[in-house]
Design a protein around this motif. Sequence first.
Motif, PDB file in Angstrom:
ATOM      1  N   UNK A 106      46.136  33.899  28.201  1.00  0.00           N
ATOM      2  CA  UNK A 106      45.966  33.386  29.561  1.00  0.00           C
ATOM      3  C   UNK A 106      46.935  34.077  30.520  1.00  0.00           C
ATOM      4  N   UNK A 107      48.203  34.161  30.123  1.00  0.00           N
ATOM      5  CA  UNK A 107      49.232  34.741  30.982  1.00  0.00           C
ATOM      6  C   UNK A 107      49.082  36.243  31.181  1.00  0.00           C
ATOM      7  N   UNK A 108      48.391  36.917  30.280  1.00  0.00           N
ATOM      8  CA  UNK A 108      48.273  38.374  30.385  1.00  0.00           C
ATOM      9  C   UNK A 108      47.026  38.829  31.152  1.00  0.00           C
ATOM     10  N   UNK A 109      46.192  37.906  31.554  1.00  0.00           N
ATOM     11  CA  UNK A 109      44.948  38.253  32.241  1.00  0.00           C
ATOM     12  C   UNK A 109      45.117  38.144  33.759  1.00  0.00           C
ATOM     13  N   UNK A 110      44.579  39.107  34.454  1.00  0.00           N
ATOM     14  CA  UNK A 110      44.714  39.157  35.904  1.00  0.00           C
ATOM     15  C   UNK A 110      44.016  38.029  36.638  1.00  0.00           C
ATOM     16  N   UNK A 111      42.766  37.765  36.271  1.00  0.00           N
ATOM     17  CA  UNK A 111      42.021  36.740  36.995  1.00  0.00           C
ATOM     18  C   UNK A 111      42.584  35.343  36.756  1.00  0.00           C
ATOM     19  N   UNK A 112      43.039  35.053  35.533  1.00  0.00           N
ATOM     20  CA  UNK A 112      43.603  33.725  35.293  1.00  0.00           C
ATOM     21  C   UNK A 112      44.947  33.563  36.007  1.00  0.00           C
ATOM     22  N   UNK A 113      45.695  34.637  36.134  1.00  0.00           N
ATOM     23  CA  UNK A 113      46.945  34.599  36.906  1.00  0.00           C
ATOM     24  C   UNK A 113      46.631  34.281  38.362  1.00  0.00           C
ATOM     25  N   UNK A 114      45.627  34.952  38.909  1.00  0.00           N
ATOM     26  CA  UNK A 114      45.187  34.694  40.281  1.00  0.00           C
ATOM     27  C   UNK A 114      44.737  33.236  40.440  1.00  0.00           C
ATOM     28  N   UNK A 115      43.938  32.752  39.502  1.00  0.00           N
ATOM     29  CA  UNK A 115      43.398  31.402  39.597  1.00  0.00           C
ATOM     30  C   UNK A 115      44.496  30.351  39.564  1.00  0.00           C
ATOM     31  N   UNK A 134      45.520  28.029  42.713  1.00  0.00           N
ATOM     32  CA  UNK A 134      45.466  26.573  42.582  1.00  0.00           C
ATOM     33  C   UNK A 134      46.779  25.951  43.027  1.00  0.00           C
ATOM     34  N   UNK A 135      47.874  26.591  42.708  1.00  0.00           N
ATOM     35  CA  UNK A 135      49.175  26.066  43.122  1.00  0.00           C
ATOM     36  C   UNK A 135      49.356  26.174  44.631  1.00  0.00           C
ATOM     37  N   UNK A 136      48.731  27.150  45.247  1.00  0.00           N
ATOM     38  CA  UNK A 136      48.751  27.242  46.708  1.00  0.00           C
ATOM     39  C   UNK A 136      47.922  26.133  47.334  1.00  0.00           C
ATOM     40  N   UNK A 137      46.790  25.844  46.730  1.00  0.00           N
ATOM     41  CA  UNK A 137      45.868  24.886  47.337  1.00  0.00           C
ATOM     42  C   UNK A 137      46.331  23.441  47.188  1.00  0.00           C
ATOM     43  N   UNK A 138      47.340  23.204  46.366  1.00  0.00           N
ATOM     44  CA  UNK A 138      47.924  21.865  46.212  1.00  0.00           C
ATOM     45  C   UNK A 138      49.414  21.949  46.500  1.00  0.00           C
ATOM     46  N   UNK A 139      49.790  22.474  47.657  1.00  0.00           N
ATOM     47  CA  UNK A 139      51.202  22.743  47.855  1.00  0.00           C
ATOM     48  C   UNK A 139      52.060  21.484  47.911  1.00  0.00           C
ATOM     49  N   UNK A 140      52.739  21.248  46.809  1.00  0.00           N
ATOM     50  CA  UNK A 140      53.814  20.269  46.764  1.00  0.00           C
ATOM     51  C   UNK A 140      53.385  18.849  47.083  1.00  0.00           C
ATOM     52  N   UNK A 141      52.230  18.442  46.657  1.00  0.00           N
ATOM     53  CA  UNK A 141      51.818  17.061  46.883  1.00  0.00           C
ATOM     54  C   UNK A 141      51.750  16.275  45.577  1.00  0.00           C
ATOM     55  N   UNK A 160      53.815  41.769  41.619  1.00  0.00           N
ATOM     56  CA  UNK A 160      54.611  42.009  40.411  1.00  0.00           C
ATOM     57  C   UNK A 160      53.953  41.382  39.181  1.00  0.00           C
ATOM     58  N   UNK A 161      53.398  40.184  39.333  1.00  0.00           N
ATOM     59  CA  UNK A 161      52.707  39.531  38.217  1.00  0.00           C
ATOM     60  C   UNK A 161      51.491  40.337  37.781  1.00  0.00           C
ATOM     61  N   UNK A 162      50.697  40.767  38.763  1.00  0.00           N
ATOM     62  CA  UNK A 162      49.474  41.508  38.444  1.00  0.00           C
ATOM     63  C   UNK A 162      49.759  42.870  37.825  1.00  0.00           C
ATOM     64  N   UNK A 163      50.918  43.440  38.127  1.00  0.00           N
ATOM     65  CA  UNK A 163      51.282  44.733  37.541  1.00  0.00           C
ATOM     66  C   UNK A 163      51.401  44.633  36.024  1.00  0.00           C
ATOM     67  N   UNK A 164      51.693  43.442  35.525  1.00  0.00           N
ATOM     68  CA  UNK A 164      51.843  43.220  34.080  1.00  0.00           C
ATOM     69  C   UNK A 164      50.558  42.731  33.426  1.00  0.00           C
ATOM     70  N   UNK A 165      49.544  42.446  34.237  1.00  0.00           N
ATOM     71  CA  UNK A 165      48.301  41.860  33.728  1.00  0.00           C
ATOM     72  C   UNK A 165      47.242  42.914  33.457  1.00  0.00           C
ATOM     73  N   UNK A 178      42.814  39.598  47.990  1.00  0.00           N
ATOM     74  CA  UNK A 178      42.297  38.235  48.115  1.00  0.00           C
ATOM     75  C   UNK A 178      43.444  37.223  48.092  1.00  0.00           C
ATOM     76  N   UNK A 179      44.411  37.432  47.210  1.00  0.00           N
ATOM     77  CA  UNK A 179      45.547  36.510  47.137  1.00  0.00           C
ATOM     78  C   UNK A 179      46.394  36.593  48.407  1.00  0.00           C
ATOM     79  N   UNK A 180      46.604  37.791  48.923  1.00  0.00           N
ATOM     80  CA  UNK A 180      47.381  37.946  50.157  1.00  0.00           C
ATOM     81  C   UNK A 180      46.744  37.157  51.297  1.00  0.00           C
TER      82      UNK A 180
END
Length: 143
Positions: free
Chosen positions: A22-31, A35-42, A74-79, A93-95
């Motif tokens: 899971x951690x090594x895949x680009x799309x799951x990292x993005x997802x 998701x953490x952006x879409x639920x910011x700190x609630x 940086x995360x995607x560079x490793x994925x 898309x993430x930006x």
Amino acid sequence: TVVLLTQLPDELPAGFDTTRTYESRGWTTFERCSAELSHPFRLFSAGWKLVIDVADEAGGAKMRLPATPARMEALLAKCRFTNGADKGTVLALYEQTAAAILGSLDKLSVAGLPLVRGDVWCSPSRLAEALNYCSSLRAVAVV
């Protein structure tokens, strides 16, 4: 609520590449980061887990500060991506997503989230990085 399937099942088809976690895949990292952006700190005001990791015995996923676009790069560079061509598209898309969501926040609460110096996801420096993208922010609750 977002459900993460972070662990491979015990039984896999013959020839399945188990190194692609899971951690090594680009799309799951993005997802996950999206998701953490879409639920910011609630999390603490919601009354339920906003991000669930089914591989976790308690069913929860560690709450993390949002990944900035630079952190995502940086995360995607490793994925790895299946065809290798998606990395630029995913980063763009993430930006856009991070700028829209973080830029529109007027209140931010990290109450209950331990900020630990040196923590990869929850350090004061990671919070400072995220705050740079919060152009509409009027209030921050840390305690």
